[in-house]
Design a protein around this motif. Structure first.
Motif, PDB file in Angstrom:
ATOM      1  N   ASP A 110      48.014  44.304  49.443  1.00 23.99           N
ATOM      2  CA  ASP A 110      47.723  45.627  48.884  1.00 23.99           C
ATOM      3  C   ASP A 110      47.230  45.445  47.456  1.00 23.99           C
ATOM      4  OD1 ASP A 110      47.624  48.196  47.861  1.00 23.99           O
ATOM      5  OD2 ASP A 110      49.638  48.758  48.541  1.00 23.99           O
ATOM      6  N   LYS A 111      45.919  45.470  47.275  1.00 27.85           N
ATOM      7  CA  LYS A 111      45.317  45.227  45.959  1.00 27.85           C
ATOM      8  C   LYS A 111      45.703  46.297  44.939  1.00 27.85           C
ATOM      9  CE  LYS A 111      43.062  41.773  47.749  1.00 27.85           C
ATOM     10  NZ  LYS A 111      43.837  40.639  48.088  1.00 27.85           N
ATOM     11  N   ASN A 112      46.143  47.473  45.399  1.00 31.07           N
ATOM     12  CA  ASN A 112      46.540  48.546  44.490  1.00 31.07           C
ATOM     13  C   ASN A 112      47.843  48.252  43.761  1.00 31.07           C
ATOM     14  OD1 ASN A 112      44.309  50.249  45.069  1.00 31.07           O
ATOM     15  ND2 ASN A 112      45.287  50.774  47.004  1.00 31.07           N
ATOM     16  N   LEU A 113      48.584  47.241  44.198  1.00 31.98           N
ATOM     17  CA  LEU A 113      49.838  46.897  43.534  1.00 31.98           C
ATOM     18  C   LEU A 113      49.607  46.192  42.198  1.00 31.98           C
ATOM     19  CD1 LEU A 113      52.026  45.707  46.538  1.00 31.98           C
ATOM     20  CD2 LEU A 113      52.084  47.906  45.347  1.00 31.98           C
ATOM     21  N   PHE A 114      48.406  45.685  41.975  1.00 30.36           N
ATOM     22  CA  PHE A 114      48.097  44.995  40.724  1.00 30.36           C
ATOM     23  C   PHE A 114      47.752  46.032  39.666  1.00 30.36           C
ATOM     24  CE2 PHE A 114      44.872  42.772  38.002  1.00 30.36           C
ATOM     25  CZ  PHE A 114      45.765  41.923  37.375  1.00 30.36           C
ATOM     26  N   GLN A 115      48.618  46.159  38.665  1.00 30.07           N
ATOM     27  CA  GLN A 115      48.420  47.083  37.555  1.00 30.07           C
ATOM     28  C   GLN A 115      48.510  46.282  36.248  1.00 30.07           C
ATOM     29  OE1 GLN A 115      47.851  50.487  37.895  1.00 30.07           O
ATOM     30  NE2 GLN A 115      47.687  50.039  40.079  1.00 30.07           N
ATOM     31  N   PRO A 116      47.386  45.713  35.791  1.00 31.73           N
ATOM     32  CA  PRO A 116      47.421  44.836  34.619  1.00 31.73           C
ATOM     33  C   PRO A 116      47.824  45.576  33.345  1.00 31.73           C
ATOM     34  CG  PRO A 116      45.166  45.336  35.219  1.00 31.73           C
ATOM     35  CD  PRO A 116      46.036  45.909  36.300  1.00 31.73           C
ATOM     36  N   GLN A 117      48.529  44.850  32.471  1.00 32.18           N
ATOM     37  CA  GLN A 117      48.992  45.392  31.203  1.00 32.18           C
ATOM     38  C   GLN A 117      48.250  44.814  30.012  1.00 32.18           C
ATOM     39  OE1 GLN A 117      52.909  44.004  32.732  1.00 32.18           O
ATOM     40  NE2 GLN A 117      53.617  45.533  31.288  1.00 32.18           N
ATOM     41  N   GLN A 118      47.849  43.549  30.105  1.00 27.98           N
ATOM     42  CA  GLN A 118      47.272  42.849  28.958  1.00 27.98           C
ATOM     43  C   GLN A 118      46.241  41.820  29.416  1.00 27.98           C
ATOM     44  OE1 GLN A 118      50.336  40.812  26.698  1.00 27.98           O
ATOM     45  NE2 GLN A 118      51.767  42.509  26.977  1.00 27.98           N
ATOM     46  N   HIS A 119      45.396  41.453  28.474  1.00 28.15           N
ATOM     47  CA  HIS A 119      44.550  40.265  28.603  1.00 28.15           C
ATOM     48  C   HIS A 119      45.220  39.215  27.725  1.00 28.15           C
ATOM     49  CE1 HIS A 119      40.891  41.886  30.563  1.00 28.15           C
ATOM     50  NE2 HIS A 119      41.330  43.019  30.049  1.00 28.15           N
ATOM     51  N   VAL A 120      45.436  37.998  28.263  1.00 24.34           N
ATOM     52  CA  VAL A 120      46.101  36.948  27.490  1.00 24.34           C
ATOM     53  C   VAL A 120      45.172  35.753  27.298  1.00 24.34           C
ATOM     54  CG1 VAL A 120      48.381  37.714  28.234  1.00 24.34           C
ATOM     55  CG2 VAL A 120      47.227  35.922  29.524  1.00 24.34           C
ATOM     56  N   TRP A 121      45.470  34.985  26.282  1.00 19.38           N
ATOM     57  CA  TRP A 121      44.664  33.836  25.881  1.00 19.38           C
ATOM     58  C   TRP A 121      43.200  34.230  25.660  1.00 19.38           C
ATOM     59  CZ3 TRP A 121      47.154  30.039  23.850  1.00 19.38           C
ATOM     60  CH2 TRP A 121      48.459  29.787  24.262  1.00 19.38           C
ATOM     61  N   VAL A 122      43.012  35.399  25.014  1.00 22.79           N
ATOM     62  CA  VAL A 122      41.650  35.881  24.728  1.00 22.79           C
ATOM     63  C   VAL A 122      40.952  34.986  23.709  1.00 22.79           C
ATOM     64  CG1 VAL A 122      40.538  38.132  24.842  1.00 22.79           C
ATOM     65  CG2 VAL A 122      42.907  38.058  24.431  1.00 22.79           C
ATOM     66  N   SER A 123      41.721  34.217  22.964  1.00 26.47           N
ATOM     67  CA  SER A 123      41.114  33.286  22.006  1.00 26.47           C
ATOM     68  C   SER A 123      40.271  32.233  22.727  1.00 26.47           C
ATOM     69  CB  SER A 123      42.193  32.603  21.164  1.00 26.47           C
ATOM     70  OG  SER A 123      43.078  31.872  22.000  1.00 26.47           O
ATOM     71  N   ALA A 124      40.499  32.030  24.019  1.00 28.58           N
ATOM     72  CA  ALA A 124      39.753  31.032  24.793  1.00 28.58           C
ATOM     73  C   ALA A 124      38.711  31.671  25.708  1.00 28.58           C
ATOM     74  CB  ALA A 124      40.723  30.204  25.638  1.00 28.58           C
ATOM     75  N   LYS A 125      38.564  32.991  25.675  1.00 29.63           N
ATOM     76  CA  LYS A 125      37.638  33.655  26.599  1.00 29.63           C
ATOM     77  C   LYS A 125      36.194  33.276  26.288  1.00 29.63           C
ATOM     78  CE  LYS A 125      36.369  38.190  24.866  1.00 29.63           C
ATOM     79  NZ  LYS A 125      34.973  37.842  24.773  1.00 29.63           N
ATOM     80  N   GLN A 126      35.357  33.360  27.299  1.00 32.63           N
ATOM     81  CA  GLN A 126      33.929  33.113  27.134  1.00 32.63           C
ATOM     82  C   GLN A 126      33.327  34.159  26.195  1.00 32.63           C
ATOM     83  OE1 GLN A 126      32.187  30.586  28.265  1.00 32.63           O
ATOM     84  NE2 GLN A 126      33.805  29.692  29.472  1.00 32.63           N
TER      85      GLN A 126
END
Length: 154
Positions: A110-126
């Motif tokens: 059930d993909k609707n169960l994923f409710q993200p709160q944060q983006h982490v390790w954004v210092s390494a994002k593209q």
């Protein structure tokens, strides 16, 4: 988490790409987010990965698996459990936290169960990857709830 997140008694299920490994989790997620670290990007071949932190005692896995260990961003070991047939990562055991598994959201039935709160390790994002969803952005590891903080080794 938002009101739309699964309650602590929500049954969560999912499995690998080939269906050989299946899991159930009898307790709702403790945290959900997107990781932008180099290791997650390399493992998934994607600019970030969605994951949910689950309580290990409530996680039940059926199917043949293999595993490998590496060092996580905290310097503590992490262990990846994979389907021995298709190679899907079923979970990552986070040794820096007691009894916590990180489960890729892509495996959920059930993909609707994923409710993200944060983006982490954004210092390494593209640099080319734009985040426009309004979620909190952490340069390093997640900003965790008191419940998860209580599980940190002392």
């Amino acid at each position: 988490m938002t009101d739309s997140n699964p309650t602590p008694d929500t049954q969560i299920s999912g499995g690998c790409r080939c269906g050989q490994c299946r899991f159930t989790v009898s307790r709702g997620p403790l945290f959900a987010g997107y990781c932008h670290c180099n290791a997650c990007r390399q493992r998934s071949s994607a600019p970030c990965t969605g994951f949910m932190m689950m309580d290990e005692p409530s996680f039940e896995l059926v199917g043949e698996t293999d595993s490998y260990r590496e060092t996580g961003g905290s310097g503590a070991p992490i262990e990846h459990k994979r389907c021995s047939k298709c190679g899907s990562t079923i979970y990552t055991k986070l040794y820096v936290l007691k009894n916590i598994l990180a489960v890729p959201e892509v495996l959920l039935d059930d993909k609707n169960l994923f409710q993200p709160q944060q983006h982490v390790w954004v210092s390494a994002k593209q640099d080319w990857f734009e985040i426009n969803d309004g979620l909190m952005q952490q340069p390093g590891p997640p900003k965790l709830s008191e419940e998860l903080m209580a599980r940190l080794p002392r």
